[in-house]
Design a protein around this motif. Structure first.
Motif, PDB file in Angstrom:
ATOM      1  N   GLU A   5       0.401   5.464   1.722  1.00  0.00           N
ATOM      2  CA  GLU A   5      -0.009   5.490   3.129  1.00  0.00           C
ATOM      3  C   GLU A   5      -0.654   4.176   3.539  1.00  0.00           C
ATOM      4  N   LEU A   6      -1.487   3.611   2.657  1.00  0.00           N
ATOM      5  CA  LEU A   6      -2.095   2.313   2.953  1.00  0.00           C
ATOM      6  C   LEU A   6      -1.019   1.255   3.158  1.00  0.00           C
ATOM      7  N   ALA A   7      -0.019   1.260   2.285  1.00  0.00           N
ATOM      8  CA  ALA A   7       1.076   0.283   2.408  1.00  0.00           C
ATOM      9  C   ALA A   7       1.862   0.503   3.689  1.00  0.00           C
ATOM     10  N   ALA A   8       2.178   1.745   4.000  1.00  0.00           N
ATOM     11  CA  ALA A   8       2.963   2.057   5.196  1.00  0.00           C
ATOM     12  C   ALA A   8       2.221   1.672   6.474  1.00  0.00           C
ATOM     13  N   GLN A   9       0.904   1.748   6.430  1.00  0.00           N
ATOM     14  CA  GLN A   9       0.088   1.411   7.598  1.00  0.00           C
ATOM     15  C   GLN A   9      -0.235  -0.074   7.676  1.00  0.00           C
ATOM     16  N   GLY A  10       0.292  -0.864   6.724  1.00  0.00           N
ATOM     17  CA  GLY A  10       0.059  -2.302   6.738  1.00  0.00           C
ATOM     18  C   GLY A  10      -1.362  -2.698   6.392  1.00  0.00           C
ATOM     19  N   LYS A  11      -2.080  -1.875   5.643  1.00  0.00           N
ATOM     20  CA  LYS A  11      -3.491  -2.135   5.339  1.00  0.00           C
ATOM     21  C   LYS A  11      -3.708  -2.915   4.039  1.00  0.00           C
ATOM     22  N   LEU A  12      -2.639  -3.191   3.298  1.00  0.00           N
ATOM     23  CA  LEU A  12      -2.788  -3.917   2.040  1.00  0.00           C
ATOM     24  C   LEU A  12      -2.683  -5.418   2.279  1.00  0.00           C
ATOM     25  N   GLN A  16      -2.145  -7.303  -2.754  1.00  0.00           N
ATOM     26  CA  GLN A  16      -2.169  -5.869  -3.030  1.00  0.00           C
ATOM     27  C   GLN A  16      -0.795  -5.257  -2.806  1.00  0.00           C
ATOM     28  N   TYR A  17      -0.143  -5.668  -1.741  1.00  0.00           N
ATOM     29  CA  TYR A  17       1.185  -5.127  -1.445  1.00  0.00           C
ATOM     30  C   TYR A  17       2.156  -5.468  -2.575  1.00  0.00           C
ATOM     31  N   GLN A  18       2.116  -6.699  -3.041  1.00  0.00           N
ATOM     32  CA  GLN A  18       3.008  -7.114  -4.124  1.00  0.00           C
ATOM     33  C   GLN A  18       2.753  -6.285  -5.389  1.00  0.00           C
ATOM     34  N   LEU A  19       1.482  -6.079  -5.736  1.00  0.00           N
ATOM     35  CA  LEU A  19       1.161  -5.269  -6.914  1.00  0.00           C
ATOM     36  C   LEU A  19       1.529  -3.805  -6.701  1.00  0.00           C
ATOM     37  N   TRP A  20       1.279  -3.294  -5.503  1.00  0.00           N
ATOM     38  CA  TRP A  20       1.660  -1.919  -5.183  1.00  0.00           C
ATOM     39  C   TRP A  20       3.170  -1.744  -5.344  1.00  0.00           C
ATOM     40  N   ARG A  21       3.939  -2.665  -4.785  1.00  0.00           N
ATOM     41  CA  ARG A  21       5.396  -2.577  -4.872  1.00  0.00           C
ATOM     42  C   ARG A  21       5.851  -2.655  -6.320  1.00  0.00           C
ATOM     43  N   ARG A  22       5.267  -3.570  -7.097  1.00  0.00           N
ATOM     44  CA  ARG A  22       5.623  -3.732  -8.514  1.00  0.00           C
ATOM     45  C   ARG A  22       5.303  -2.462  -9.301  1.00  0.00           C
ATOM     46  N   ASN A  23       4.126  -1.880  -9.053  1.00  0.00           N
ATOM     47  CA  ASN A  23       3.751  -0.650  -9.763  1.00  0.00           C
ATOM     48  C   ASN A  23       4.647   0.517  -9.360  1.00  0.00           C
ATOM     49  N   ASN A  24       4.918   0.664  -8.075  1.00  0.00           N
ATOM     50  CA  ASN A  24       5.818   1.745  -7.647  1.00  0.00           C
ATOM     51  C   ASN A  24       7.209   1.573  -8.250  1.00  0.00           C
ATOM     52  N   ASP A  66      -5.100   4.015 -13.007  1.00  0.00           N
ATOM     53  CA  ASP A  66      -6.373   3.377 -12.689  1.00  0.00           C
ATOM     54  C   ASP A  66      -6.218   2.271 -11.643  1.00  0.00           C
ATOM     55  N   TRP A  67      -5.116   1.528 -11.687  1.00  0.00           N
ATOM     56  CA  TRP A  67      -4.907   0.473 -10.686  1.00  0.00           C
ATOM     57  C   TRP A  67      -4.884   1.078  -9.281  1.00  0.00           C
ATOM     58  N   TYR A  68      -4.194   2.199  -9.110  1.00  0.00           N
ATOM     59  CA  TYR A  68      -4.133   2.856  -7.802  1.00  0.00           C
ATOM     60  C   TYR A  68      -5.520   3.333  -7.366  1.00  0.00           C
ATOM     61  N   LEU A  69      -6.303   3.849  -8.301  1.00  0.00           N
ATOM     62  CA  LEU A  69      -7.644   4.316  -7.969  1.00  0.00           C
ATOM     63  C   LEU A  69      -8.531   3.155  -7.522  1.00  0.00           C
ATOM     64  N   GLU A  70      -8.397   2.012  -8.192  1.00  0.00           N
ATOM     65  CA  GLU A  70      -9.147   0.820  -7.792  1.00  0.00           C
ATOM     66  C   GLU A  70      -8.716   0.357  -6.400  1.00  0.00           C
ATOM     67  N   LEU A  71      -7.429   0.421  -6.115  1.00  0.00           N
ATOM     68  CA  LEU A  71      -6.924   0.043  -4.801  1.00  0.00           C
ATOM     69  C   LEU A  71      -7.518   0.950  -3.720  1.00  0.00           C
ATOM     70  N   LEU A  72      -7.488   2.254  -3.962  1.00  0.00           N
ATOM     71  CA  LEU A  72      -8.045   3.199  -2.994  1.00  0.00           C
ATOM     72  C   LEU A  72      -9.533   2.927  -2.764  1.00  0.00           C
ATOM     73  N   ALA A  73     -10.265   2.730  -3.834  1.00  0.00           N
ATOM     74  CA  ALA A  73     -11.704   2.468  -3.721  1.00  0.00           C
ATOM     75  C   ALA A  73     -11.965   1.198  -2.920  1.00  0.00           C
ATOM     76  N   SER A  74     -11.139   0.172  -3.119  1.00  0.00           N
ATOM     77  CA  SER A  74     -11.345  -1.094  -2.409  1.00  0.00           C
ATOM     78  C   SER A  74     -11.122  -0.938  -0.903  1.00  0.00           C
ATOM     79  N   HIS A  75     -10.429   0.123  -0.495  1.00  0.00           N
ATOM     80  CA  HIS A  75     -10.191   0.389   0.920  1.00  0.00           C
ATOM     81  C   HIS A  75     -11.059   1.532   1.445  1.00  0.00           C
ATOM     82  N   GLY A  76     -12.007   1.997   0.623  1.00  0.00           N
ATOM     83  CA  GLY A  76     -12.910   3.054   1.054  1.00  0.00           C
ATOM     84  C   GLY A  76     -12.242   4.410   1.203  1.00  0.00           C
ATOM     85  N   VAL A  77     -11.126   4.604   0.514  1.00  0.00           N
ATOM     86  CA  VAL A  77     -10.421   5.882   0.584  1.00  0.00           C
ATOM     87  C   VAL A  77     -11.014   6.830  -0.455  1.00  0.00           C
TER      88      VAL A  77
END
Length: 109
Positions: A5-12, A16-24, A66-77
């Motif tokens: 959802e963060l990626a879809a909303q352009g919030k990364l 972060q987007y590059q790492l998110w895409r690589r992990n997905n 854990d990487w996803y959890l760190e990403l969420l925390a960094s955005h206050g999710v």
């Protein structure tokens, strides 16, 4: 997933987007997507509340969470990482994961 959802909303950020895409992409290549086996697995009319859980034996998948959890925390999710020996009624299973209808959802149907 909340990170999607963060990626879809352009919030990364770009990094972060590059790492998110690589992990997905890594996950897509390294475990079975239940919807490829059963396209209706997450259909709320068929399986209300269906959710996937990694098995304890799938450490190669769990260690990347854990990487996803760190990403969420960094955005206050807000999030909760859950572990359970009985998450609900199993409606799909493979080597790495199960998809269940949670116990509390079963009592509502």
């Amino acid at each position: 997933m909340l990170a999607n959802e963060l990626a879809a909303q352009g919030k990364l950020s770009a990094d972060q987007y590059q790492l998110w895409r690589r992990n997905n992409d890594w996950y897509d290549a390294n475990y079975t997507n239940p919807t490829h086996v059963d396209p209706d697995i997450y259909d709320p009319r068929v399986n209300p509340g269906a959710v996937a859980w990694f098995k304890v034996s799938a450490q190669h998948l769990i260690k990347r969470v854990d990487w996803y959890l760190e990403l969420l925390a960094s955005h206050g999710v807000e999030f909760r990482r859950l572990e359970s020996s009985n998450p609900g009624k199993i409606i799909y299973e493979d080597t790495d994961q199960i998809v269940v209808i949670p116990t509390e959802q079963l009592s509502r149907t």
